[in-house]
Design an enzyme around this catalytic site. Structure first.
Site, PDB file in Angstrom:
ATOM      1  N   ASP A  79       0.822  -1.212   0.000  1.00  0.00           N
ATOM      2  CA  ASP A  79       0.000   0.000   0.000  1.00  0.00           C
ATOM      3  C   ASP A  79       0.854   1.260   0.000  1.00  0.00           C
ATOM      4  O   ASP A  79       0.421   2.313  -0.444  1.00  0.00           O
ATOM      5  CB  ASP A  79      -0.954   0.007   1.194  1.00  0.00           C
ATOM      6  CG  ASP A  79      -2.037  -1.024   0.968  1.00  0.00           C
ATOM      7  OD1 ASP A  79      -1.796  -2.208   1.262  1.00  0.00           O
ATOM      8  OD2 ASP A  79      -3.094  -0.660   0.426  1.00  0.00           O
TER       9      ASP A  79
HETATM   10  O1  MRU Z   1      -7.590  -3.136   2.884  1.00  0.00           O
HETATM   11  P1  MRU Z   1      -7.331  -3.516   1.456  1.00  0.00           P
HETATM   12  O2  MRU Z   1      -8.082  -4.713   1.013  1.00  0.00           O
HETATM   13  O3  MRU Z   1      -7.483  -2.341   0.512  1.00  0.00           O
HETATM   14  O4  MRU Z   1      -5.772  -3.913   1.445  1.00  0.00           O
HETATM   15  C1  MRU Z   1      -5.194  -4.317   0.246  1.00  0.00           C
HETATM   16  C2  MRU Z   1      -3.761  -4.668   0.386  1.00  0.00           C
HETATM   17  O5  MRU Z   1      -3.178  -4.612   1.444  1.00  0.00           O
HETATM   18  C3  MRU Z   1      -3.035  -5.022  -0.876  1.00  0.00           C
HETATM   19  O6  MRU Z   1      -1.993  -5.924  -0.612  1.00  0.00           O
HETATM   20  C4  MRU Z   1      -2.445  -3.752  -1.504  1.00  0.00           C
HETATM   21  O7  MRU Z   1      -3.375  -2.720  -1.566  1.00  0.00           O
HETATM   22  C5  MRU Z   1      -1.921  -4.018  -2.870  1.00  0.00           C
HETATM   23  S1  MRU Z   1      -3.230  -4.332  -4.033  1.00  0.00           S
HETATM   24  C6  MRU Z   1      -2.499  -4.560  -5.548  1.00  0.00           C
END
Ligand code: MRU
Length: 358
Positions: free
Chosen positions: A251
């Site tokens: 993220d």
């Molecule tokens: O809370 P989320 O489902 O948005 O978290 C998503 C993640 O942690 C993913 O690993 C990250 O955003 C990469 S998505 C290509």
């Protein structure tokens, strides 16, 4: 082609409502910034790249409304301020993933360039809309490049004698989190399509279950050989089966390579070190935040304790129990032993900024 999480049809935007998966495939229309903010906040759409894409498309839909030229009195500075304000608002929908802020910064730079070129107001609107829609194709190309680099790196560097690999992943990083192939799941898809995948293991990813609800669904839909495990089985999986590499998404990756990703990533990286398994982070350049030196300064979203105390309408913990529910954790760069997979190649976390100034 993997399942589409975002569809643009006759200039209308639709998202696959991920709250209903894996039992129902249903698309919701996004008609403006408020719809986009709510969809991201409620996690109907999630994953760092997809959050950014729907943010930009939300702004684009505002600009397709019939009275748009009158709304800004054909003044490009008013239009610029409007988009800047909407961008700020959209960046509050979820706080850890940096992609949405970076993509909006680039959009705002693009608008300033267009204004300096003195394009007409109608052309300016048109070019902004095209720019926002173009982010989908850009993401697809980025996904594919990352998949190719990641696949090749794993093939060359993990257990040279092997011809098929067992890969563990976490959360959901596939077509539901992007406009295309996915990031970490894109690497798994690429291994599979090259005949190099033995088995993909995915964790449930408590408490929101992106692994069991979304990744498992994507893997099955694409007929990729795969096995679901609970989060607390990771150590035993590594001890009792051969895991050749771990590939997760991100993220936000900061200047020193520290990486924020779904809660549970950090413990996986520690275990990977213990078992000497290469640990990879698949991160497009839009996820790299050079403005922060180290992971301690990354904002970590904390979510409602209801996510921990119930599954759907079923209560699974005492209602009055106090909970702590951070949605992400930070994996120190030194644990990212395989490398950071980007669309420009696989790099050592400690060479991130020297290799790819972003
Ligand atoms: O809370 P989320 O489902 O948005 O978290 C998503 C993640 O942690 C993913 O690993 C990250 O955003 C990469 S998505 C290509």
């Amino acid at each position: 082609m993997a399942t589409e999480s975002i569809i643009v049809k006759d200039d209308q935007i639709f998202i696959l409502n991920q709250l209903l998966l894996p039992t129902k495939v249903s698309y919701d229309r996004i008609n403006g910034v408020n719809d986009a903010w709510n969809a991201i906040h409620q996690m109907k759409i999630r994953g760092a790249p997809a959050i950014a894409i729907i943010g930009l498309l939300g702004v684009s839909t505002e600009l397709s409304k019939p009275d748009v030229e009158a709304q800004f009195d054909q003044q490009s500075d008013r239009l610029y301020e409007f988009i800047k304000q909407k961008a700020e608002y959209l960046c509050t929908s979820r706080t850890t993933a940096v992609n949405i802020r970076k993509e909006f910064n680039e959009l705002l730079n693009f608008i300033q360039q267009q204004r300096q070129n003195n394009v007409s107001f109608a052309l300016l609107i048109d070019s902004i809309r095209k720019y926002c829609h173009g982010i989908m194709e850009k993401d697809r190309m980025v996904n594919k490049k990352m998949a190719e680099y990641g696949c090749e790196h794993i093939r060359k560097n993990c257990h040279e004698s092997k011809c098929r690999f067992n890969i563990l992943t976490h959360c959901n990083t596939g077509s539901l989190a992007t406009a295309g192939y996915g990031t970490a799941l894109g690497v798994i898809r690429e291994l599979h399509s090259n005949g190099l995948l033995e088995q993909a293991y995915c964790t449930e990813t408590r408490p929101y279950n992106q692994g069991s609800r979304l990744t498992a669904w994507e893997l099955l839909t694409d007929n990729i050989p795969s096995t679901l495990i609970c989060d607390n089985m990771v150590a035993w999986l590594m001890a009792s089966k051969t895991i050749d590499a771990i590939v997760v998404g991100a993220d936000r990756v900061v200047a020193n390579g520290d990486t924020a990703n779904k809660i549970g990533t950090y413990q996986m990286a520690i275990l990977a070190k213990h078992f000497s398994i290469p640990f990879y982070v698949a991160s497009p350049l839009s996820t790299i935040d050079p403005t922060i030196d180290d992971g301690t300064k990354i904002p970590i979203e904390e979510r409602s304790d209801l996510e921990m105390k119930s599954i759907g309408s079923i209560q699974i913990a005492p209602a009055d129990m106090k909970c702590w529910n951070p949605a992400f954790d930070i994996t120190p760069a030194k644990l990212i032993t395989g490398g950071i997979i980007t669309e420009r190649g696989v790099i050592n976390p400690d060479q991130l900024i020297q290799s790819y100034p972003v």
